[in-house]
Design a protein around this motif. Structure first.
Motif, short mmCIF file in Angstrom:
data_model
loop_
_atom_site.label_atom_id
_atom_site.label_comp_id
_atom_site.label_asym_id
_atom_site.label_seq_id
_atom_site.Cartn_x
_atom_site.Cartn_y
_atom_site.Cartn_z
N GLU A 106 4.47 -21.46 -60.38
CA GLU A 106 4.48 -20.13 -59.76
C GLU A 106 4.52 -20.19 -58.24
N SER A 107 4.34 -21.37 -57.65
CA SER A 107 4.45 -21.50 -56.19
C SER A 107 5.89 -21.64 -55.73
N LEU A 108 6.84 -21.74 -56.67
CA LEU A 108 8.25 -21.85 -56.31
C LEU A 108 8.77 -20.51 -55.76
N PRO A 109 9.80 -20.53 -54.93
CA PRO A 109 10.38 -19.28 -54.42
C PRO A 109 10.81 -18.37 -55.56
N ILE A 145 13.19 -30.78 -55.69
CA ILE A 145 14.07 -30.95 -56.85
C ILE A 145 14.24 -29.62 -57.59
N LEU A 146 13.17 -28.84 -57.62
CA LEU A 146 13.19 -27.55 -58.32
C LEU A 146 13.56 -26.39 -57.41
N GLY A 147 13.87 -26.66 -56.14
CA GLY A 147 14.36 -25.58 -55.28
C GLY A 147 13.51 -25.21 -54.09
N ARG A 148 12.28 -25.71 -54.00
CA ARG A 148 11.47 -25.43 -52.82
C ARG A 148 12.13 -26.08 -51.60
N TYR A 149 12.13 -25.39 -50.49
CA TYR A 149 12.75 -25.85 -49.24
C TYR A 149 14.27 -25.91 -49.32
N ASP A 150 14.88 -25.38 -50.38
CA ASP A 150 16.33 -25.41 -50.52
C ASP A 150 16.83 -23.97 -50.61
#
Length: 502
Positions: free
Chosen positions: A351-354, A450-455
């Motif tokens: 849940e911390s992912l964007p 890998i899962l999208g954080r910082y991307d």
């Protein structure tokens, strides 16, 4: 009194300093070193101010998640270095007490017993793994003032007042705000114990040392020492040696022979990465020392800093391109992880992912997977993909994965797991179990990138990945030099047999 910057000092227990305490206590839990250590520097400041001896407690428990021979040995080797460096200071009023818990719970009460005799307690402020909760619980039992000191990065964690979700934005903020933290007075003293002379404390009370005796390094690091401890013996030590002395040798080799080739670091066969992350994780070397040494090689001064604050990498420090790249990894990419972990308790949860990541992963959560593997299959490197298997074998054997291969490693786990949540669980388990630099804000940054954080969202939208950046083994093998990497890690067969395979 304070020469440690105020931004690095946080009060955990706001009680008076006890003037009749026997000593100042430094509980060393994250920055396990003598050199360039803000926590040790703060403890020395208190000891001088109060005219008290200094006691340094460095302990390792057995009941922590992923406790193993690999992690324990690396820590204990560092403690042995510290015993050598700090044991000579007893006549100067400094007593170092290394303690290795022999059974679950045997170390309970040690900190409390020492704190009852202390004037003030200092410890390390590390925002990851079980350490924040451990220090929070410990503070409730400490009967005097207790401070926790941030020595994690060039930038104090509390210097930024928001969470950064893109490296570009964080880099731009650093370009505007980092300069004061690069001043000599903002760096820790290289040796806070140099020329220290405190009131004598020849030894700790017998009631402490008899119940919690100092570690016997000859026994612990002997052939059967770790086997006596209740930890995971299946994760064996690597060839890497823990401790400040080993860290210094690794840093010297990097600066001498690989820093100039740092631009090739993404090539698995190039051997151009620094390799410093295990020693950084366990606090055996300071990021300040690394930066200071790297910049000295470039004859750097503050006058070389660019006035531009556009967030672009590669031309801000005013040093060679290779050194610019290294400092960007060391500071921007490493410390953005500390920024996130220190400000978000759920840093290791999906849940911390964007929001855009969660939406795209939810949309494709039920997409058919071309291959599905269990945790055991991933762990044993038995997928159909030779390059992925090589990366996993490197992790198991060496306690690390080449940085570019780690990205591919994670992307394939996402593709071959039953769900994104399961993929995250598998990545964290494998990384934290085997990696010497796991359980760290920087390693969580890698997993969550890998899962999208910082991307950012990527097109075209793909099955399983949605708008998350896609990677494939075929493209990686075409793009990078991996022949030697595959020879080294492509099989569990002996080296002679591997030569016949390639």
């Amino acid at each position: 009194m304070a020469s440690v910057p105020d931004l690095r000092i946080r009060v955990l227990r706001d009680l008076p300093v006890r003037a009749d305490g026997e000593f100042v206590l430094y509980w060393m839990i994250a920055f396990r070193r003598r050199r360039s250590n803000f926590s040790l520097q703060r403890a020395v400041e208190w000891a001088r101010e109060l005219r008290k001896p200094l006691v340094i407690l460095e302990a390792v428990r057995t009941r922590y998640e992923w406790a193993s021979d690999r992690l324990h040995r690396f820590i204990i080797e560092g403690m042995q270095d510290n015993a050598h460096d700090l044991g000579e200071l007893r006549q100067s009023g400094v007593v170092y007490h290394p303690y290795v818990e022999p059974t679950h719970g045997a170390g309970a009460g040690l900190l409390e017993a020492l704190a009852k005799r202390a004037a003030v307690v200092i410890t390390d402020d590390f925002p990851c793994f079980f350490l924040p909760q451990m220090t929070k619980v410990a503070a409730r039992k400490v009967p005097v003032r207790m401070e926790t000191i941030d020595g994690n990065g060039i930038l104090p964690m509390r210097a930024a007042d928001k969470t950064f979700t893109m490296a570009f934005h964080f880099r731009r903020w650093l370009q505007k705000n980092l300069k004061p933290h690069l001043a000599e007075e903002a760096f820790p003293e290289e040796d806070p114990l140099a020329r220290v002379k405190l009131p004598a404390l020849k030894k700790l009370p017998a009631e402490i040392t008899e119940r919690w005796p100092a570690a016997d390094f000859k026994q612990l690091l002997g052939a059967r020492g770790l086997a006596q401890l209740p930890i995971d013996h299946s994760v064996t030590p690597t060839s890497e040696v823990g401790g400040a002395a080993s860290a210094a040798r690794v840093l010297e080799r990097f600066l001498d022979s690989r820093l100039s080739r740092y631009g090739e670091r993404n090539e698995p066969d190039a051997n151009a990465a620094s390799g410093l992350s295990p020693w950084l994780h366990f606090g055996h070397v300071s990021v300040h020392d690394i930066a200071r040494r790297a910049l000295a090689r470039e004859s750097w001064s503050h006058a070389k800093l660019s006035a531009k604050t556009d967030g672009k990498a590669g031309a801000w420090w005013g040093v060679s391109a290779a050194c610019e790249g290294f400092l960007d990894e060391l500071i921007t990419w490493r410390e953005i992880g500390f920024n996130f972990c220190s400000r978000n308790d759920n840093f290791d949860q999906d849940e911390s992912l964007p929001t855009w990541v969660q939406k795209t992963l939810d949309k494709h959560a039920v997409d058919p997977r071309p291959n599905l593997y269990t945790l055991d299959q991933f762990e044993s490197s038995t997928t159909h993909d030779l390059l992925w298997n090589a990366a996993q074998r490197q992790l198991v054997r060496e306690g690390r994965i080449h940085n570019y291969m780690r990205m591919l490693w994670g992307k394939k786990i996402l593709e071959w797991s039953t769900s994104p949540r399961e993929a995250l669980r598998i990545m964290i388990q494998l990384n934290n179990k085997y990696a010497l630099d796991g359980r760290n804000p920087n390693s969580y940054s890698g997993i969550f990138w890998i899962l999208g954080r910082y991307d950012r969202p990527w097109s075209p939208e793909r099955p399983i990945f949605g708008n998350i950046r896609y990677m494939s083994s075929d493209n990686t093998a075409r793009k990078l030099r991996v022949k030697n990497y595959l020879k080294q890690f492509g099989s569990d067969l002996p080296a002679a047999s591997q030569k016949q395979m390639f």
